[in-house]
Design an enzyme around this catalytic site. Structure first.
Site, mmCIF file in Angstrom:
data_model
loop_
_atom_site.group_PDB
_atom_site.id
_atom_site.type_symbol
_atom_site.label_atom_id
_atom_site.label_comp_id
_atom_site.label_asym_id
_atom_site.label_seq_id
_atom_site.Cartn_x
_atom_site.Cartn_y
_atom_site.Cartn_z
ATOM 1 N N SER A 121 6.635 -8.920 -8.581
ATOM 2 C CA SER A 121 7.970 -8.587 -8.100
ATOM 3 C C SER A 121 8.335 -7.238 -8.688
ATOM 4 O O SER A 121 7.799 -6.837 -9.731
ATOM 5 C CB SER A 121 8.968 -9.635 -8.592
ATOM 6 O OG SER A 121 10.290 -9.154 -8.457
ATOM 7 N N TYR A 144 12.834 -14.560 -15.580
ATOM 8 C CA TYR A 144 12.095 -14.262 -14.334
ATOM 9 C C TYR A 144 11.342 -12.938 -14.503
ATOM 10 O O TYR A 144 10.141 -12.844 -14.216
ATOM 11 C CB TYR A 144 13.069 -14.198 -13.163
ATOM 12 C CG TYR A 144 12.407 -13.899 -11.829
ATOM 13 C CD1 TYR A 144 11.729 -14.906 -11.132
ATOM 14 C CD2 TYR A 144 12.450 -12.619 -11.276
ATOM 15 C CE1 TYR A 144 11.114 -14.630 -9.913
ATOM 16 C CE2 TYR A 144 11.838 -12.342 -10.061
ATOM 17 C CZ TYR A 144 11.179 -13.351 -9.381
ATOM 18 O OH TYR A 144 10.558 -13.073 -8.182
HETATM 19 N N1 LIG Z 1 12.104 -13.540 -2.037
HETATM 20 C C1 LIG Z 1 12.141 -12.451 -2.790
HETATM 21 O O1 LIG Z 1 13.083 -11.637 -2.714
HETATM 22 C C2 LIG Z 1 10.988 -12.151 -3.700
HETATM 23 C C3 LIG Z 1 10.890 -10.847 -4.237
HETATM 24 C C4 LIG Z 1 9.842 -10.548 -5.091
HETATM 25 C C5 LIG Z 1 8.894 -11.527 -5.401
HETATM 26 N N2 LIG Z 1 9.020 -12.795 -4.882
HETATM 27 C C6 LIG Z 1 8.003 -13.773 -5.258
HETATM 28 O O2 LIG Z 1 7.386 -14.259 -4.092
HETATM 29 C C7 LIG Z 1 6.923 -15.601 -4.299
HETATM 30 C C8 LIG Z 1 7.425 -16.486 -3.165
HETATM 31 O O3 LIG Z 1 8.846 -16.498 -3.225
HETATM 32 P P1 LIG Z 1 9.778 -16.917 -2.004
HETATM 33 O O4 LIG Z 1 10.863 -15.915 -1.944
HETATM 34 O O5 LIG Z 1 8.962 -17.206 -0.798
HETATM 35 O O6 LIG Z 1 10.398 -18.264 -2.621
HETATM 36 P P2 LIG Z 1 10.782 -19.660 -1.925
HETATM 37 O O7 LIG Z 1 11.197 -19.461 -0.515
HETATM 38 O O8 LIG Z 1 11.736 -20.292 -2.872
HETATM 39 O O9 LIG Z 1 9.394 -20.433 -1.942
HETATM 40 C C9 LIG Z 1 8.800 -20.764 -3.156
HETATM 41 C C10 LIG Z 1 7.517 -21.535 -2.874
HETATM 42 O O10 LIG Z 1 6.939 -21.866 -4.151
HETATM 43 C C11 LIG Z 1 6.644 -23.255 -4.153
HETATM 44 N N3 LIG Z 1 6.721 -23.808 -5.496
HETATM 45 C C12 LIG Z 1 7.735 -23.738 -6.389
HETATM 46 N N4 LIG Z 1 7.418 -24.442 -7.491
HETATM 47 C C13 LIG Z 1 6.176 -24.966 -7.281
HETATM 48 C C14 LIG Z 1 5.315 -25.797 -8.039
HETATM 49 N N5 LIG Z 1 5.651 -26.259 -9.252
HETATM 50 N N6 LIG Z 1 4.105 -26.122 -7.523
HETATM 51 C C15 LIG Z 1 3.742 -25.676 -6.306
HETATM 52 N N7 LIG Z 1 4.517 -24.901 -5.527
HETATM 53 C C16 LIG Z 1 5.728 -24.553 -6.018
HETATM 54 C C17 LIG Z 1 7.651 -23.893 -3.204
HETATM 55 O O11 LIG Z 1 7.090 -25.075 -2.633
HETATM 56 P P3 LIG Z 1 7.491 -26.589 -3.003
HETATM 57 O O12 LIG Z 1 8.921 -26.565 -3.455
HETATM 58 O O13 LIG Z 1 7.250 -27.324 -1.723
HETATM 59 O O14 LIG Z 1 6.524 -26.959 -4.084
HETATM 60 C C18 LIG Z 1 7.766 -22.820 -2.116
HETATM 61 O O15 LIG Z 1 6.756 -22.988 -1.156
HETATM 62 C C19 LIG Z 1 7.444 -16.009 -5.673
HETATM 63 O O16 LIG Z 1 6.426 -15.868 -6.630
HETATM 64 C C20 LIG Z 1 8.571 -15.012 -5.942
HETATM 65 O O17 LIG Z 1 8.814 -14.833 -7.296
HETATM 66 C C21 LIG Z 1 10.037 -13.109 -4.033
#
Ligand SMILES: NC(=O)c1ccc[n+]([C@@H]2O[C@H](COP(=O)([O-])OP(=O)(O)OC[C@H]3O[C@@H](n4cnc5c(N)ncnc54)[C@H](OP(=O)(O)O)[C@@H]3O)[C@@H](O)[C@H]2O)c1
Length: 236
Positions: free
Chosen positions: A145, A158
């Site tokens: 990130s 985070y």
């Molecule tokens: N969205 C942003 O603005 C952004 C920006 C920079 C980086 N990121 C990074 O991108 C990645 C994806 O984020 P997102 O925005 O798509 O978040 P999201 O919509 O909240 O999705 C998170 C995913 O992680 C899974 N997860 C969470 N805890 C878990 C566990 N203990 N075991 C297995 N799976 C788990 C969830 O699935 P289940 O709940 O079904 O397990 C879900 O599929 C993350 O690493 C985040 O830090 C996001």
């Protein structure tokens, strides 16, 4: 967009049940992956992602694995499935955020973020790396990130987890290059993502649009993040 991905046929994605993971799955299938091994805790959400992927790319084989990245047995099961399916791409994408005053966070919340975003990626990477080295090739992509490089008030833990993941990825990448080992390691550092993912409810929480908040840290789209994952895999 097909490129080398035609030969990188079996891709494992953690946290593929929604948000960026689900979009990355769709794009990898479109780019030519033959198999997807999708892991997350919520099977009903994974089933919906599978439905969408197969509708878009009928020839792709999608394997769903119930995965809690914080749980050692669950990770071992995911690795077993990946090995049985000759997996040669790992996208460490599962992640959580907790925005809070640092001094108000409990130890459990700190553990949740550090274990999900950093320690599980390190441990999964080690298992997959052994498998990839035996198979003489593979690609690891870690979803970091912009928070790994910029100060994030109310996101100290985070940011710590993502900075750790970036440092881990860069060091492992250097080790692979130095040792001439056939596995690539990349990090993706998105800014705030619009339209899907963990920041999409932030507009309501902050009273700012993501594009406005993103003026400080940058913003992007799920499609651009997915394209960056593919570029990383195809880059030698
Ligand atoms: N969205 C942003 O603005 C952004 C920006 C920079 C980086 N990121 C990074 O991108 C990645 C994806 O984020 P997102 O925005 O798509 O978040 P999201 O919509 O909240 O999705 C998170 C995913 O992680 C899974 N997860 C969470 N805890 C878990 C566990 N203990 N075991 C297995 N799976 C788990 C969830 O699935 P289940 O709940 O079904 O397990 C879900 O599929 C993350 O690493 C985040 O830090 C996001």
């Amino acid at each position: 967009m097909a490129g080398l991905l035609r030969f990188s046929s079996s891709c494992a994605i953690t946290g593929a049940s929604e948000g960026l993971g689900a979009v990355v799955a769709l794009h990898l299938a479109k780019a030519g992956a033959k198999k997807l091994i999708l892991g997350a805790r919520r099977m009903e959400k994974l089933l919906k992602v599978k439905e969408d992927v197969v509708k878009q790319s009928p020839s792709v084989d999608v394997i769903l694995v119930k995965l809690d990245v914080r749980d050692a047995e669950s990770r071992a099961n995911f690795v077993r499935e990946a090995r049985e399916n000759s997996c040669n791409v790992l996208v460490n994408n599962a992640g959580v955020d907790r925005n809070a005053f640092f001094e108000k966070m409990s130890d459990d919340e700190v553990d949740l973020v550090m274990e999900t975003n950093l320690l599980s990626c390190v441990k999964l990477t080690r298992s997959f790396l052994n498998m990839m080295l035996e198979a003489k090739g593979g690609h690891i992509v870690n979803m970091c990130s912009v928070a790994s490089q910029l100060p994030v008030p109310f996101g100290a833990i985070y940011a710590t987890s993502k900075a750790g993941l970036l440092g881990f990825s860069a060091s492992l990448r250097a080790e692979m290059i130095y040792e001439k080992k056939p596995v690539t390691v990349h990090s993706i550092c998105p800014g705030l993502v619009v339209d899907a993912g963990m920041a999409s409810d932030r507009e309501e929480r902050l009273g700012l649009t993501i594009r406005e908040a993103g003026r400080l840290v940058g913003w992007t789209t799920p499609k651009r993040v997915a394209e960056a994952v593919i570029m990383a895999i195809e880059y030698i």
